[in-house]
Write an enzyme that holds these catalytic residues in place. Structure first.
Site, PDB file in Angstrom:
ATOM      1  N   TYR A  17       0.720  -1.127  -0.057  1.00  0.00           N
ATOM      2  CA  TYR A  17      -0.075  -0.004  -0.009  1.00  0.00           C
ATOM      3  C   TYR A  17       1.011   1.435   0.186  1.00  0.00           C
ATOM      4  O   TYR A  17       0.656   2.226   0.510  1.00  0.00           O
ATOM      5  CB  TYR A  17      -0.776   0.115   1.359  1.00  0.00           C
ATOM      6  CG  TYR A  17      -1.861  -1.170   1.077  1.00  0.00           C
ATOM      7  CD1 TYR A  17      -2.901  -1.148   0.412  1.00  0.00           C
ATOM      8  CD2 TYR A  17      -1.864  -2.257   2.176  1.00  0.00           C
ATOM      9  CE1 TYR A  17      -3.682  -2.259   0.162  1.00  0.00           C
ATOM     10  CE2 TYR A  17      -2.551  -3.242   1.946  1.00  0.00           C
ATOM     11  CZ  TYR A  17      -3.774  -3.278   1.239  1.00  0.00           C
ATOM     12  OH  TYR A  17      -4.600  -4.348   0.944  1.00  0.00           O
ATOM     13  N   TYR A 144     -12.486  -6.838   5.732  1.00  0.00           N
ATOM     14  CA  TYR A 144     -11.459  -6.984   4.885  1.00  0.00           C
ATOM     15  C   TYR A 144     -10.884  -8.536   4.746  1.00  0.00           C
ATOM     16  O   TYR A 144     -10.834  -9.347   5.462  1.00  0.00           O
ATOM     17  CB  TYR A 144     -10.007  -6.328   5.356  1.00  0.00           C
ATOM     18  CG  TYR A 144      -8.854  -6.696   4.685  1.00  0.00           C
ATOM     19  CD1 TYR A 144      -8.459  -6.005   3.475  1.00  0.00           C
ATOM     20  CD2 TYR A 144      -7.879  -7.476   5.251  1.00  0.00           C
ATOM     21  CE1 TYR A 144      -7.292  -6.158   2.907  1.00  0.00           C
ATOM     22  CE2 TYR A 144      -6.730  -7.798   4.450  1.00  0.00           C
ATOM     23  CZ  TYR A 144      -6.502  -6.995   3.382  1.00  0.00           C
ATOM     24  OH  TYR A 144      -5.341  -7.349   2.566  1.00  0.00           O
ATOM     25  N   ASP A 245     -13.436 -16.781   8.020  1.00  0.00           N
ATOM     26  CA  ASP A 245     -12.155 -16.138   7.856  1.00  0.00           C
ATOM     27  C   ASP A 245     -11.311 -15.905   9.055  1.00  0.00           C
ATOM     28  O   ASP A 245     -11.279 -14.719   9.516  1.00  0.00           O
ATOM     29  CB  ASP A 245     -12.202 -14.978   6.794  1.00  0.00           C
ATOM     30  CG  ASP A 245     -10.792 -14.195   6.501  1.00  0.00           C
ATOM     31  OD1 ASP A 245      -9.626 -14.713   6.936  1.00  0.00           O
ATOM     32  OD2 ASP A 245     -10.598 -13.380   5.827  1.00  0.00           O
ATOM     33  N   LYS A 274      -1.605 -16.440   8.047  1.00  0.00           N
ATOM     34  CA  LYS A 274      -0.859 -15.970   9.053  1.00  0.00           C
ATOM     35  C   LYS A 274       0.206 -16.479   9.752  1.00  0.00           C
ATOM     36  O   LYS A 274       1.166 -17.000   9.706  1.00  0.00           O
ATOM     37  CB  LYS A 274      -1.692 -14.679   9.666  1.00  0.00           C
ATOM     38  CG  LYS A 274      -1.770 -13.571   8.768  1.00  0.00           C
ATOM     39  CD  LYS A 274      -2.536 -12.359   9.657  1.00  0.00           C
ATOM     40  CE  LYS A 274      -2.976 -11.269   8.674  1.00  0.00           C
ATOM     41  NZ  LYS A 274      -1.892 -10.505   8.041  1.00  0.00           N
TER      42      LYS A 274
END
Length: 428
Positions: A17, A144, A245, A274
């Protein structure tokens, strides 16, 4: 040499980003050990982010390093197409032991975003095999789920950096996000928007996807467990698969091994990543029920149409195995509880600060929501000068430290967060 490296980086290398022409600060890390990062100038800083939630046991952990060393002497990689290996088999056995009992089939993938792609493909292929035309996904605003195209199609369409793709991505259905927070008194009216949309669109919704309890990059919000519990009931009522998720929340971060345990529910599809390898290598997994897997196998394709080159990478699977062994020793429970206690003790008083709108803590997650957007570049420099690595975004300062962090280091993080509020690093 350091200046040349940083100049080259700034000129040629993209970071997450970031602009390639107008970059924020970038700091050169030369090594990492435990909870510390060592910069090229010799400065040691406490990592308050655990490399975006992943390095739960700290850097350079002996057991994890040993697992990698043992495996690399045998093979670092072999294709998973037509070949299998013990690290993958062992990992999948362990995952079935620690995840909900209704989940029985596993797809090993590369990253969190790819796991979301696969989960969404699973639901589409499921309905396709049943000769039912369902192509939409229902989720909530402020979510997200990653940066790939399917993933951004279920991430918030207005409040994320992905809105520039809105004219080309799949158009999905977004309910209002929950407003009742984790510790508030539950009221069923919080579910009204979701309930109306699932009823109205039940014949076109292929699946529902949610981050359980914690909305991460969408605003670090913690919603009430009853919301997720009721979403599960509605998915059952309308026979719509539920995708959970847990990429960010899995493996103890919230105080439960998986955040969905707060609601005592399980999804029909589960995405994890992760912390799966404790931040050592990239790996994710998608788990689903035997029923869904069998239906997909009856489709015209007769298989799940996805196959990454590095699927089931032996090196990543080997270190994930060791990570799960460590988690099963249950030290993480006390570690995360201690972090939660300290974060609440040291951050809650900031609720009264004139620049703060809200402070919230859950497990090893501490969030200070500010009233004003943060000057990220200046704030980053402030944290580095105070020997802390924290990466704020928008109006949020948050910390997700490694579980091994000691009390004094955690106190240092919260103290510097408090000091940062009295700087001019805000946009009024």
């Amino acid at each position: 040499m350091k200046e040349k490296d940083l100049f080259f980086d700034k000129k040629h290398i993209w970071h997450p980003y970031e602009s390639i022409t107008n970059t924020n600060n970038c700091f050169l890390v030369t090594s990492a050990k435990g909870i510390f990062l060592k910069l090229s100038n010799g400065q040691k800083i406490i990592d308050g982010m655990s490399s975006w939630w992943s390095v739960i046991h700290g850097y350079n952990h002996k057991r994890l390093n040993l697992a990698l060393n043992k495996q690399i002497k045998k093979m670092s990689h072999v294709m998973f197409g037509g070949i299998t290996h013990k690290p993958a088999i062992s990992l999948c056995r362990k995952l079935l032991e620690i995840t909900p009992k209704n989940l029985d089939c596993i797809f090993l993938a590369d990253s969190g975003s790819v796991a979301i792609e696969i989960a969404m493909k699973m639901t589409l292929q499921y309905w396709n095999a049943l000769n039912v035309n369902k192509t939409k996904f229902l989720t909530i605003k402020n979510g997200y789920h990653g940066d790939t195209f399917f993933a951004i199609s279920v991430s918030d369409p207005l409040n994320s950096k992905h809105k520039i793709y809105n004219n080309v991505i799949l158009k999905n259905i977004f309910a209002e996000s929950p407003v009742i927070s984790f510790d508030d008194i539950w009221n069923n009216t919080d579910l009204k928007s979701f309930e109306e949309l699932i009823c109205k669109n039940q014949h076109s919704i292929a699946g529902v996807i949610l981050e359980p309890i914690v909305q991460g990059a969408g605003g670090m919000k913690f919603y009430h467990p009853n919301y997720l519990k009721n979403v599960r009931k509605l998915c059952n009522l309308y026979n719509i698969p539920l995708i959970i998720d847990e990429i960010a929340t899995g493996f103890g971060r919230t105080g439960k091994l998986f955040a969905s345990e707060y609601s005592n529910i399980s999804g029909d599809i589960l995405c994890i990543g992760k912390a799966l390898t404790a931040g050592m290598l990239t790996l994710s997994a998608v788990l689903t029920t035997r029923y869904i897997a069998d239906i997909i196998s009856c489709s015209k394709a007769q298989c799940l149409m996805h196959g990454p080159t590095y699927m089931g990478n032996p090196l990543a699977c080997a270190v994930a195995n060791e990570n799960i062994k460590m988690l099963k020793e249950n030290k993480w429970k006390k570690q995360v509880k201690n972090i939660e206690i300290e974060l609440k003790k040291n951050l809650k008083s900031l609720s009264n600060h004139p620049k703060v709108s809200n402070v919230r803590v859950l497990g090893a997650i501490g969030v200070v929501e500010c009233l004003y957007p943060i000057k990220i570049k200046k704030m980053q420099s402030f944290f580095i000068k105070n020997h802390i690595w924290i990466k704020p975004f928008k109006n949020l300062i948050y910390t997700t430290p490694a579980y091994i962090i000691d009390k004094d280091s955690l106190k240092k993080i919260t103290k510097v967060i408090a000091l940062s509020l009295d700087t001019d690093n805000f946009i009024y």
